[in-house]
Design an enzyme around this catalytic site. Structure first.
Site, PDB file in Angstrom:
ATOM      1  N   LYS A   1      -1.981   3.211  10.317  1.00  0.00           N
ATOM      2  CA  LYS A   1      -1.361   2.928   8.999  1.00  0.00           C
ATOM      3  C   LYS A   1       0.082   2.356   9.112  1.00  0.00           C
ATOM      4  CE  LYS A   1      -0.805   5.423   4.438  1.00  0.00           C
ATOM      5  NZ  LYS A   1      -1.112   6.689   3.683  1.00  0.00           N
TER       6      LYS A   1
ATOM      7  N   SER B   1      -3.689   6.486  -0.622  1.00  0.00           N
ATOM      8  CA  SER B   1      -2.964   5.524   0.023  1.00  0.00           C
ATOM      9  C   SER B   1      -3.321   4.768   1.155  1.00  0.00           C
ATOM     10  CB  SER B   1      -1.575   5.639   0.185  1.00  0.00           C
ATOM     11  OG  SER B   1      -1.154   6.688   1.051  1.00  0.00           O
TER      12      SER B   1
ATOM     13  N   SER C   1      -4.038  10.887   0.395  1.00  0.00           N
ATOM     14  CA  SER C   1      -4.485   9.696   1.107  1.00  0.00           C
ATOM     15  C   SER C   1      -5.103   9.323   2.138  1.00  0.00           C
ATOM     16  CB  SER C   1      -3.035   9.452   1.111  1.00  0.00           C
ATOM     17  OG  SER C   1      -2.228   8.849  -0.102  1.00  0.00           O
TER      18      SER C   1
END
Lengths: 501, 96
Positions: free
Chosen positions: A88, A163, A187
């Site tokens: 990420k 996210s 997330s």
């Protein structure tokens, strides 16, 4: 489809677990170079439709060749050596930009690598790229980032969740076997649920946060997404542990998570969270998934009991005071001075430095990030601190105590991850409160600091993934993973890759 | 709870954010709806409850007081929007 029965051909590499791939690479059956090239080819084919990545590593094949040499010479012995992984884009990597999905960090090249990523590199994993996210991890739809929205591979008109949406979508489209994300209020788990993959948020402090760009420091935790539970276990084993560079990383010894996957479920008590199941806003198919999980766990010998988390309905408001408050402090570092976006202010300003800082922040941050900075600044400001921030910290303790009381009765908690399956792109962007309410079932684990896992639970009639959530007491990852693994072996779900054609 | 434009401007100043007049109005409305939403925390009885700032009961962790390498000056300056060989460069701190 037990792990041992899947036959490898170059055609179906993407259907293998990361652990299987690691085993086959170690045995010489296939090389890391071949596996990596296979995934790069799939990325080239599918990325245009999914937009899961912010940056791709152009040295992945070279890294894989190095891994092959080190494996052959016996220098690398990790179960995931040679396996590709995506990261990420809020974990610092010295070799690739770290943008956090923000204009503010569009040009940022971290001068160091996050501890969790360094451990993966040391174990011989091959980073293929950085994945898309909501700006600074603030969102649940991976559409607020600087680079635009990620599409859900199961339905391109829908969000991949967030996210860590890029991380989950990359897996669902078969572009990587393993993705590293982060979870501040859900997330990792929510995008895993929306994309039909597994996701683990470990105990707060289990994995070092050094090099994880800070959002809300008392809630942030790095986690893994994968198609198979054993891959969550293997990657946690590599990343977990104390780090002198993160004073909040736990000193407790780690467990051999992979070796514990077969721990018996027989005799365990699993609590079904009444407040989660009875919520009228819960999608009927998701509720059915939870009931099906109850039955599967009973067949494995677990006892199902009802438990209550009485402060459930206050978890989201508590979170949306605490997380923005911490964020407003953490994001004060973006001042256009040391790194990040800079825009000079009005030349006539009384203090040109101040004008530059304000202008840089106003143009460098997107609307959701600014909204949360404003909210947090408000909650911490004179006259409101006691009514909002302190109050939320008190309710947080009550929420943590609810979990404590529940874990005196049961070993694990079972419930949903999200109120609904993946929603449409753009659907909730204009209504922050509706977007925040998506986090109802996930924020509790962050507030209490406990581990939680999202597990696929089949698909609804529209072909959208469904999911269930398992939560355990602090440092209960081994138990959580073993129960999830046995549900997987019981065929509670079948790992699937979206065609997204 | 309604949030006035002047409250929004004050908070924006504290947060070092510039807002246009349109943004002030939008942010007032959105903050008001979020604040109304979190106002339900007022229903919870919290008298005598110790605030929980952190999930861990670990405090004041120290590491051995030994020298470890940090970033070089060149690395530390490498991402700066404006710098010379030694320093970060910024606009004047005070008006001329």
């Amino acid at each position: 489809m037990a792990a041992c029965c899947r036959k490898l051909s170059i055609m179906n590499i993407e259907e293998q677990s990361a652990v299987d791939l690691g085993r086959r690479i170690a045995s010489g059956e296939v090389s890391s170079r071949e596996v990596t090239q296979h995934y790069l080819d799939r990325i080239a084919e599918r990325e245009p439709a999914v937009a899961a990545f912010t940056n791709l590593a152009d040295d992945a094949v070279t890294t894989a060749e190095q891994a092959d040499q080190q494996i052959a010479s016996g220098q690398l012995r990790s179960p995931l050596a040679g396996v590709p992984v995506s990261i990420k884009d809020l974990l610092c990597t010295a070799s690739l930009p770290t943008t956090c999905g923000s204009r503010m960090l569009r040009e940022f090249h971290a001068p160091y690598t996050a501890t969790a990523v360094q451990k993966l590199l040391d174990a011989g994993l091959v980073v293929v790229g950085k994945t898309n996210m909501d700006e600074f991890a603030m969102g649940g739809s991976t559409e607020t980032g600087d680079g635009g929205a990620t599409h859900n591979p199961w339905d391109r008109q829908r969000t991949a969740g967030g996210s860590s949406g890029g991380a989950a979508a990359a897996l669902a489209a078969g572009m990587v076997p393993l993705s590293i994300g982060s979870d501040t209020g859900g997330s990792v788990r929510q995008p895993a649920a929306f994309c039909g993959v597994c996701g683990l948020k470990p105990t707060y402090g289990r994995i070092s946060r050094y090099g994880l760009v800070a959002f809300a420091s008392s809630l942030d935790q790095i986690g893994t997404l994968a198609h198979y539970v054993e891959d969550l276990a293997a990657s946690l084993q590599i990343m977990a542990g104390h780090d002198p560079r993160d004073s909040t990383s736990l000193p407790d010894p780690t467990t051999e998570y992979l070796a514990h996957l077969d721990q018996p479920v027989q005799g365990l008590k699993v609590g079904v969270i009444r407040e989660h199941i009875d919520n009228p806003g819960l999608d009927a198919d998701i509720r059915d998934g939870v009931i099906r999980a109850q039955q599967a766990l009973q067949e494995l010998g677990a006892e199902i009991v009802e438990v209550h988390l009485p402060h459930t309905s206050h978890a989201v408001p508590t979170y949306y005071v605490i997380a923005p408050s911490e964020a407003s402090g953490n994001l004060s570092r973006y001042d256009g001075v040391h790194y990040g976006f800079r825009q000079l202010g009005d030349s006539g300003a009384a203090a040109p430095l101040d004008a530059m800082i304000s202008r840089s922040r106003s143009q460098g941050f997107g609307p959701e990030v600014k909204r949360r900075i404003m909210l947090g600044t408000f909650a911490l400001s004179a006259g409101y601190y006691d009514a909002y921030y302190k109050k939320a910290l008190q309710v947080r303790r009550l929420i943590a105590q609810d979990y404590g009381a529940a874990f005196e009765q049961v070993d694990l908690l079972l419930g949903p991850v999200t109120p609904t399956p993946a929603f449409g792109l753009g659907e909730k962007l204009d209504d922050p409160v509706q977007m925040y309410l998506q986090d109802l079932y996930t924020v509790g684990a962050n507030l209490a600091g406990i581990p939680a896992l999202s597990l696929p639970a089949g698909f609804n009639e529209q072909g959208l993934p469904l999911a269930i959530q398992l939560q355990g007491p602090a440092l209960g990852e081994a138990r959580l993973l073993s129960v999830a693994y046995q549900l997987q072996q019981q065929h509670f779900f079948e790992p699937r890759i979206a065609e997204c054609s | 709870m309604p949030i006035t434009s002047s409250q929004v401007r004050k908070v924006a100043q504290l947060a070092r954010l510039e807002l246009t007049e349109d943004e002030v109005q939008l942010v007032s409305d959105q903050l008001a709806s979020i604040v109304t939403f979190v106002d339900q925390l007022g229903e919870v009885a919290t008298d005598g409850v110790e605030p929980m700032a952190h999930p861990l009961d670990i405090h004041t962790v120290v590491r051995p007081d030994t020298e470890v390498p940090g970033l070089s000056r060149e690395q530390a300056l490498s991402n700066s929007p404006n710098h010379n060989d030694e320093c970060f460069l910024v606009p004047p701190v005070m008006a001329r």
